[in-house]
Design an enzyme around this catalytic site. Structure first.
Site, mmCIF file in Angstrom:
data_model
loop_
_atom_site.group_PDB
_atom_site.id
_atom_site.type_symbol
_atom_site.label_atom_id
_atom_site.label_comp_id
_atom_site.label_asym_id
_atom_site.label_seq_id
_atom_site.Cartn_x
_atom_site.Cartn_y
_atom_site.Cartn_z
ATOM 1 C CG PHE A 177 -12.132 0.233 3.271
ATOM 2 C CD1 PHE A 177 -11.277 -0.540 4.219
ATOM 3 C CD2 PHE A 177 -11.792 0.087 2.048
ATOM 4 C CE1 PHE A 177 -10.154 -1.231 3.803
ATOM 5 C CE2 PHE A 177 -10.833 -0.697 1.481
ATOM 6 C CZ PHE A 177 -9.836 -1.547 2.436
ATOM 7 C CE LYS A 183 -9.351 3.992 7.630
ATOM 8 N NZ LYS A 183 -10.130 2.680 7.436
ATOM 9 C CD GLU A 218 1.285 1.248 7.012
ATOM 10 O OE1 GLU A 218 1.398 1.000 5.779
ATOM 11 O OE2 GLU A 218 1.075 0.192 7.775
ATOM 12 C CG ASP A 219 -1.235 1.867 3.236
ATOM 13 O OD1 ASP A 219 -0.941 1.854 4.553
ATOM 14 O OD2 ASP A 219 -1.769 1.219 2.319
ATOM 15 C CG ASP A 252 -7.810 0.939 10.411
ATOM 16 O OD1 ASP A 252 -8.844 1.676 10.519
ATOM 17 O OD2 ASP A 252 -7.883 -0.384 10.666
ATOM 18 C CG ASP A 299 -5.277 -3.578 -1.727
ATOM 19 O OD1 ASP A 299 -4.912 -3.108 -0.629
ATOM 20 O OD2 ASP A 299 -5.534 -4.772 -1.674
ATOM 21 N NE ARG A 304 -2.037 -3.083 -4.396
ATOM 22 C CZ ARG A 304 -2.067 -2.861 -2.986
ATOM 23 N NH1 ARG A 304 -2.038 -2.011 -2.295
ATOM 24 N NH2 ARG A 304 -2.151 -4.306 -2.385
ATOM 25 N N GLY A 327 0.885 -1.185 0.036
ATOM 26 C CA GLY A 327 0.017 0.165 0.045
ATOM 27 C C GLY A 327 0.839 1.501 -0.055
HETATM 28 P P1 IMP Z 1 -3.529 -1.191 11.464
HETATM 29 O O1 IMP Z 1 -2.483 -2.450 11.880
HETATM 30 O O2 IMP Z 1 -4.937 -1.766 11.860
HETATM 31 O O3 IMP Z 1 -3.106 0.015 11.480
HETATM 32 O O4 IMP Z 1 -3.687 -1.385 9.763
HETATM 33 C C1 IMP Z 1 -3.031 -0.629 8.825
HETATM 34 C C2 IMP Z 1 -3.012 -1.476 7.448
HETATM 35 O O5 IMP Z 1 -4.561 -1.775 7.262
HETATM 36 C C3 IMP Z 1 -2.809 -0.482 6.574
HETATM 37 O O6 IMP Z 1 -1.287 -0.792 6.161
HETATM 38 C C4 IMP Z 1 -3.520 -0.886 5.068
HETATM 39 O O7 IMP Z 1 -2.994 -1.810 4.572
HETATM 40 C C5 IMP Z 1 -4.560 -1.509 5.932
HETATM 41 N N1 IMP Z 1 -5.855 -0.517 5.893
HETATM 42 C C6 IMP Z 1 -6.522 -0.046 6.926
HETATM 43 N N2 IMP Z 1 -7.552 1.071 6.680
HETATM 44 C C7 IMP Z 1 -7.459 0.888 5.273
HETATM 45 C C8 IMP Z 1 -8.211 1.402 4.445
HETATM 46 O O8 IMP Z 1 -9.165 2.364 4.561
HETATM 47 N N3 IMP Z 1 -7.959 1.156 3.192
HETATM 48 C C9 IMP Z 1 -7.285 0.311 2.880
HETATM 49 N N4 IMP Z 1 -6.288 -0.259 3.361
HETATM 50 C C10 IMP Z 1 -6.531 0.022 4.874
#
Ligand code: IMP
Length: 183
Positions: free
Chosen positions: A152, A131, A99-100, A103, A159, A165, A44
């Site tokens: 989302f 977020k 990082e993209d 979350d 993606d 993407r 991502g």
């Molecule tokens: P975390 O570990 O829950 O912070 O998740 C981070 C990862 O979840 C990111 O690197 C993304 O790959 C994926 N992710 C979280 N939210 C989204 C979204 O809204 N769209 C796409 N990918 C997401």
């Protein structure tokens, strides 16, 4: 029941690119002498990293690492899987994690912990999106492009099940289920 989805542009391309330039400027100011080693969380963050690299204007060392807490859906699975880090050695070095989107915070927390355990001098995070309302693990994020609501998103490298993407904008992806034949 039939599933349908809709798209809504959240951040247009020029807004994103302007912010990436600002983040690159901040990173450049914070590392005036020795460059950190850049670690891109794939897939991502590749597009974000490519634009950051262009504006950083330094000959930095870059590596990619695969880590994800998502499967093919739009909700976190809870556990973080981290792939091979190849020949990346972080002992005694500053790390810039790219990082993209952050979350729940689990992915970044797991990677930061991993690199600190390997003797990294410091680990800083540059994320295009965050977020905050979704956070489960408290994580410090040094460079944040945009804070967004709990939606989302796809595009600019991100993606949904491997698709979208390549979109230049950051787009909200909404899936709704409606009974067949419903207006
Ligand atoms: P975390 O570990 O829950 O912070 O998740 C981070 C990862 O979840 C990111 O690197 C993304 O790959 C994926 N992710 C979280 N939210 C989204 C979204 O809204 N769209 C796409 N990918 C997401």
């Amino acid at each position: 029941m039939t599933a349908s989805h809709s798209f809504r542009v959240l951040l247009d391309n020029s807004t994103v690119l302007r912010r990436v330039r600002e983040l690159a400027a901040s990173i450049g100011r914070d590392f005036p002498a020795e460059s950190p080693v850049g670690v891109i969380v794939i897939d991502g963050a590749r597009m974000f990293a490519r634009h950051l690299q262009r504006h950083l204007g330094k000959a930095m060392e870059w590596h990619e690492i695969r880590a994800s807490s998502y499967g093919t859906g739009t909700t976190s699975s809870g556990s973080v899987q981290v792939g091979s880090q190849g020949d990346l050695c972080v002992a005694g070095r500053s790390v810039l994690l790219v990082e993209d989107i952050v979350d729940t915070g689990r992915t970044i927390a797991a990677l930061r912990e991993r690199f600190l355990a390997q003797g990294a001098k410091e680990v800083r995070v540059a994320t295009l999106l965050s977020k905050p309302s979704r956070r489960v693990v408290e994580v410090e994020l040094e460079y944040v492009g945009f804070e967004i609501p709990d939606e989302f998103v796809i595009g600019f490298g991100m993606d949904y099940a491997g698709r979208y993407r390549e979109l230049e904008e950051v787009v909200v992806y909404e899936e709704s289920r409606a009974a067949a034949g419903e207006a």
